[in-house]
Design a protein around this motif. Structure first.
Motif, PDB file in Angstrom:
ATOM      1  N   ILE A   1       1.103  -1.115   0.151  1.00 40.91           N
ATOM      2  CA  ILE A   1      -0.126  -0.032   0.025  1.00 40.91           C
ATOM      3  C   ILE A   1       0.736   1.327  -0.194  1.00 40.91           C
ATOM      4  O   ILE A   1       0.511   2.062  -0.743  1.00 40.91           O
ATOM      5  N   LYS A   2       1.918   1.284   0.763  1.00 39.01           N
ATOM      6  CA  LYS A   2       2.846   2.380   0.730  1.00 39.01           C
ATOM      7  C   LYS A   2       3.481   2.648  -0.522  1.00 39.01           C
ATOM      8  O   LYS A   2       3.626   3.798  -1.073  1.00 39.01           O
TER       9      LYS A   2
ATOM     10  N   ARG B   1       1.301   7.313  -6.531  1.00 39.15           N
ATOM     11  CA  ARG B   1      -0.148   8.020  -6.634  1.00 39.15           C
ATOM     12  C   ARG B   1      -1.176   7.326  -7.401  1.00 39.15           C
ATOM     13  O   ARG B   1      -1.792   7.405  -8.320  1.00 39.15           O
ATOM     14  N   LEU B   2      -1.027   5.913  -6.872  1.00 38.03           N
ATOM     15  CA  LEU B   2      -2.034   4.855  -7.458  1.00 38.03           C
ATOM     16  C   LEU B   2      -3.262   4.464  -6.386  1.00 38.03           C
ATOM     17  O   LEU B   2      -3.512   3.349  -5.962  1.00 38.03           O
ATOM     18  N   ARG B   3      -3.554   5.508  -5.832  1.00 41.87           N
ATOM     19  CA  ARG B   3      -4.813   5.173  -4.631  1.00 41.87           C
ATOM     20  C   ARG B   3      -6.101   4.235  -5.080  1.00 41.87           C
ATOM     21  O   ARG B   3      -6.427   3.469  -4.513  1.00 41.87           O
ATOM     22  N   PRO B   4      -6.474   4.488  -6.299  1.00 41.59           N
ATOM     23  CA  PRO B   4      -7.526   3.458  -6.645  1.00 41.59           C
ATOM     24  C   PRO B   4      -6.924   1.852  -6.674  1.00 41.59           C
ATOM     25  O   PRO B   4      -7.921   1.113  -6.342  1.00 41.59           O
ATOM     26  N   LEU B   5      -5.836   1.539  -6.822  1.00 44.03           N
ATOM     27  CA  LEU B   5      -5.272   0.405  -6.665  1.00 44.03           C
ATOM     28  C   LEU B   5      -5.100   0.174  -5.154  1.00 44.03           C
ATOM     29  O   LEU B   5      -5.303  -1.162  -4.796  1.00 44.03           O
ATOM     30  N   ALA B   6      -4.793   0.879  -4.140  1.00 44.65           N
ATOM     31  CA  ALA B   6      -4.984   0.765  -2.876  1.00 44.65           C
ATOM     32  C   ALA B   6      -6.126   0.377  -2.530  1.00 44.65           C
ATOM     33  O   ALA B   6      -6.312  -0.289  -1.364  1.00 44.65           O
ATOM     34  N   ARG B   7      -7.299   1.071  -2.716  1.00 44.20           N
ATOM     35  CA  ARG B   7      -8.612   0.739  -2.556  1.00 44.20           C
ATOM     36  C   ARG B   7      -8.992  -0.668  -2.756  1.00 44.20           C
ATOM     37  O   ARG B   7      -9.958  -1.016  -2.029  1.00 44.20           O
TER      38      ARG B   7
ATOM     39  N   ASP C   1      -8.942   2.998   1.910  1.00 42.69           N
ATOM     40  CA  ASP C   1      -9.405   4.147   1.176  1.00 42.69           C
ATOM     41  C   ASP C   1      -8.851   5.516   2.214  1.00 42.69           C
ATOM     42  O   ASP C   1      -9.600   6.008   2.863  1.00 42.69           O
ATOM     43  N   SER C   2      -7.558   5.788   2.024  1.00 48.24           N
ATOM     44  CA  SER C   2      -7.038   6.805   2.777  1.00 48.24           C
ATOM     45  C   SER C   2      -5.838   7.270   1.988  1.00 48.24           C
ATOM     46  O   SER C   2      -5.044   6.632   1.466  1.00 48.24           O
TER      47      SER C   2
END
Length: 224
Positions: free
Chosen positions: A200-201, A207-213, A218-219
């Motif tokens: 996740i880090k 800058r791939l927050r959609p993949l982290a979701r 979701d943060s």
């Protein structure tokens, strides 16, 4: 009381700290390594007051963008004062690794949230020499920081002094006691969660927050 203070401690982690202090007795001492602006210190101090214990906060207040140096110390002192904990919390400004060799005061609970590299963390674990057998040690970012996790693998999974008890997200609780084979297996069981956090880090840095979701984060902030 602690909620308005900036920091990385979650409510669940604060509750874990509170409960650990409430298991102490009158006259016992909590040692906190890494206080920043006092978010966790306020929880420790408020809990200590309920049982008649005291808190020693160790922090060098290093200058720089992340930690803020003397302005952060001023915020810490103001926050402790506003919380009415001046008589419970004692600040010792200095590096934990430099203070430890000459330390001669007993402690009864150890909370580690200092520098997260392997060498500092494993040195901070050596403060356990001042704890009584069976005492608790709490470690923040234990399964979300590479240096701290590697130190836990070396000193807990393959060591003989510390037993893993449980965790509140990345805040782990250990006991100063020789681990059994089952205790070691429970440390191993946490490693997939650690690998998820590291992934996740990396996604957040890219800058791939959609993949982290997709893996439930979701943060915009690192998992703590």
């Amino acid at each position: 009381m602690a909620e308005p203070v900036k920091g990385w401690m979650t409510r669940a982690q604060g509750e874990a700290l509170w409960n650990a202090v409430c298991r102490l007795e009158k006259g016992d001492v909590v040692l906190e390594i890494g206080s920043h602006q006092g978010r966790s210190t306020i929880v420790l101090g408020a809990a200590a007051r309920t049982v008649g214990a005291a808190v020693i906060a160790v922090d060098p207040f290093v200058d720089g963008r992340l930690f803020g140096g003397s302005p952060t110390r001023q915020l810490f002192e103001r926050n402790i004062r506003q919380a009415g904990l001046d008589d419970v919390v004692e600040l010792v400004a200095g590096y934990s690794t430099e203070l430890r060799p000459d330390w001669d005061r007993p402690i009864h609970l150890l909370y580690i949230d200092g520098k997260h590299d392997y060498w500092t963390y494993t040195d901070d674990l050596r403060w356990s020499a001042h704890l009584p057998p069976g005492a608790e040690i709490l470690v923040h970012d234990c399964f979300s920081s590479i240096g701290v996790t590697l130190g836990t693998i070396a000193k807990v999974l393959f060591g003989r002094r510390y037993t893993y008890v449980d965790r509140a997200t990345s805040l782990a609780r250990f006991r100063l006691a020789a681990p059994s084979a089952a205790d070691r297996l429970r440390v191993l069981a946490q490693l997939p969660w650690f690998l998820r956090n590291v992934g996740i880090k990396v996604l957040l840095r890219l800058r791939l927050r959609p993949l982290a979701r997709l893996v439930g984060h979701d943060s915009p902030y690192d998992p703590y």
